[in-house]
Scaffold this motif. Structure first.
Motif, short mmCIF file in Angstrom:
data_model
loop_
_atom_site.label_atom_id
_atom_site.label_comp_id
_atom_site.label_asym_id
_atom_site.label_seq_id
_atom_site.Cartn_x
_atom_site.Cartn_y
_atom_site.Cartn_z
N ALA A 96 0.85 -1.20 0.00
CA ALA A 96 0.00 0.00 0.00
C ALA A 96 0.88 1.25 0.00
O ALA A 96 1.74 1.40 0.87
N LEU A 97 0.63 2.13 -0.97
CA LEU A 97 1.45 3.34 -1.11
C LEU A 97 0.60 4.49 -1.64
O LEU A 97 -0.15 4.33 -2.62
N VAL A 98 0.70 5.64 -0.98
CA VAL A 98 0.17 6.89 -1.53
C VAL A 98 1.37 7.76 -1.87
O VAL A 98 2.23 7.99 -1.02
N TYR A 99 1.41 8.23 -3.12
CA TYR A 99 2.45 9.19 -3.48
C TYR A 99 1.80 10.42 -4.09
O TYR A 99 0.90 10.30 -4.94
N ALA A 100 2.26 11.59 -3.69
CA ALA A 100 1.83 12.84 -4.30
C ALA A 100 3.00 13.81 -4.27
O ALA A 100 3.77 13.82 -3.31
N SER A 101 3.12 14.61 -5.31
CA SER A 101 4.14 15.66 -5.29
C SER A 101 3.74 16.78 -4.35
O SER A 101 4.57 17.58 -3.92
N ASN A 102 2.43 16.83 -4.02
CA ASN A 102 1.94 17.87 -3.11
C ASN A 102 0.66 17.35 -2.46
O ASN A 102 -0.25 16.90 -3.15
N PHE A 230 -1.93 4.74 -4.77
CA PHE A 230 -2.94 5.78 -4.83
C PHE A 230 -2.29 7.16 -4.90
O PHE A 230 -1.11 7.33 -4.58
N SER A 231 -3.08 8.12 -5.33
CA SER A 231 -2.67 9.52 -5.35
C SER A 231 -3.68 10.33 -4.55
O SER A 231 -4.69 9.79 -4.08
N MET A 232 -3.46 11.63 -4.45
CA MET A 232 -4.42 12.47 -3.75
C MET A 232 -5.74 12.57 -4.50
O MET A 232 -6.76 12.92 -3.93
N LYS A 233 -5.73 12.23 -5.77
CA LYS A 233 -6.99 12.23 -6.51
C LYS A 233 -7.95 11.21 -5.91
O LYS A 233 -9.14 11.49 -5.75
N GLU A 234 -7.43 10.03 -5.55
CA GLU A 234 -8.27 9.02 -4.91
C GLU A 234 -8.60 9.41 -3.46
O GLU A 234 -9.72 9.23 -3.00
N VAL A 235 -7.60 9.94 -2.75
CA VAL A 235 -7.80 10.32 -1.35
C VAL A 235 -8.93 11.35 -1.24
O VAL A 235 -9.79 11.26 -0.35
N LEU A 236 -8.95 12.31 -2.15
CA LEU A 236 -9.94 13.40 -2.08
C LEU A 236 -11.19 13.13 -2.91
O LEU A 236 -12.13 13.91 -2.90
#
Length: 238
Positions: A96-102, A230-236
Motif C-alpha cells: 500500500a502506497l500513496v504518493y503525491a508531489s503535493n 494511490f494519489s491524492m486524486k483518490e484520497v480526495l
C-alpha cells in the motif's frame, strides 16, 4: 491510528501537530540523528508511515517500508527516476502506497483546474504558456515536484509543447518553468498563458505548511487498510 514519521523536519513536525489534533498517536519519529531506529521491529508498531525526507534518501526509505509491509504515504520529491521500480514492487507484492508531489487539498484542486485550462487552451496556438514557482531556500529540488506535475499535465494536453525546461528558452516547443528560491515562501505556483491580446493566469499560494500536513494525514487515514498505489486524486475523491 498509530503513525511513524520518517523525517522529522518542519514538515514532520507540522504533520505531527495535525495528526495529534485528529486523535492519532505518533509511535516513532525518525530523523538523521536516530537512523539506527529505522528497523522492521520499530515500524511494526505503526499502522502507517508518513515519509517526508529528501530526494537522496526517499527511495531507500520507501523501499524498506514497502518491504516491511508498512502502508506508506510518501511526500518526498526528486526521486521519481526510480518510480517504475517502486510501482512494480508495490503491485507484485500487494503493498500500500500513496504518493503525491503535493498533499495540499488546495493544490490538488489546482491540479484539476490546470488540466481543464490546458484542455481549453490547446486549440489556441496564439497563446504561449509558462510556469513559475517560488519556494523557500531550503527547498532541495528545483523545479519543485509540484511544478513538474503541473508541467506534465500541460504537456499531456497541449501538443505544441514537447518538453519542460527549467530556464528561459526561445524554442516555442519548450514549456518554461521558472524557479525562484526566497524566504519566507511556503510555495507559490503560477500557470500563465500570454498572447498579444490578453493574459490568463491561475495561481496557488500556500500561506503555511498546514495544508500540506493535513493532506498527508488524510492520505494516511485513507491508505491504512488498503492495498495498491494511490494519489491524492483518490484520497480526495476528485
Amino acid at each position: 491510528m498509530k503513525i511513524a514519521l520518517v523525517g522529522y523536519g518542519k514538515m514532520g513536525k507540522a504533520i505531527e501537530e495535525i495528526a495529534l489534533k485528529r486523535g492519532h498517536e505518533i509511535v516513532l519519529k525518525l530523523d538523521i540523528d536516530n537512523q539506527h531506529e529505522f528497523t522492521k521491529e520499530n515500524l511494526a508498531k505503526a499502522d502507517v508511515a508518513i515519509e517526508f525526507t529528501s530526494p537522496h534518501s526517499a527511495y531507500n526509505n520507501v523501499s524498506k517500508l514497502l518491504e516491511w509491509n508498512v502502508p506508506t504515504v510518501c511526500g518526498s520529491t526528486g526521486w521519481l527516476d526510480k518510480w517504475d521500480t517502486v510501482r512494480k514492487y508495490t503491485d507484485e507484492n500487494n503493498r500500500a502506497l500513496v504518493y503525491a508531489s503535493n498533499y495540499s487539498v488546495g493544490v490538488n484542486i489546482f491540479f484539476e483546474i490546470n488540466k481543464r485550462l490546458a484542455e481549453l487552451m490547446a486549440p489556441h496556438a496564439e497563446y504561449d504558456v509558462r510556469l513559475e514557482e517560488i519556494h523557500h531556500t531550503e527547498k532541495k529540488d528545483s523545479p519543485s515536484g509540484t511544478a513538474v506535475s503541473l508541467a506534465e499535465q500541460i504537456l499531456e494536453r497541449i501538443a505544441r509543447k514537447t518538453k519542460w525546461i527549467n530556464e528561459e528558452s526561445d524554442n516555442a516547443s519548450d514549456l518554461v518553468i521558472l524557479s525562484e528560491r526566497v524566504d519566507p515562501a511556503p510555495g507559490t505556483h503560477i500557470a500563465l498563458y500570454t498572447s498579444a491580446i490578453d493574459d490568463i493566469e491561475i495561481i496557488h499560494t500556500a500561506h503555511n505548511r498546514t495544508g500540506f500536513a493535513t493532506g498527508a494525514v488524510l492520505a494516511a487515514e485513507f491508505v491504512k487498510d488498503k492495498k495498491g498505489i494511490f494519489s491524492m486524486k483518490e484520497v480526495l475523491g476528485l
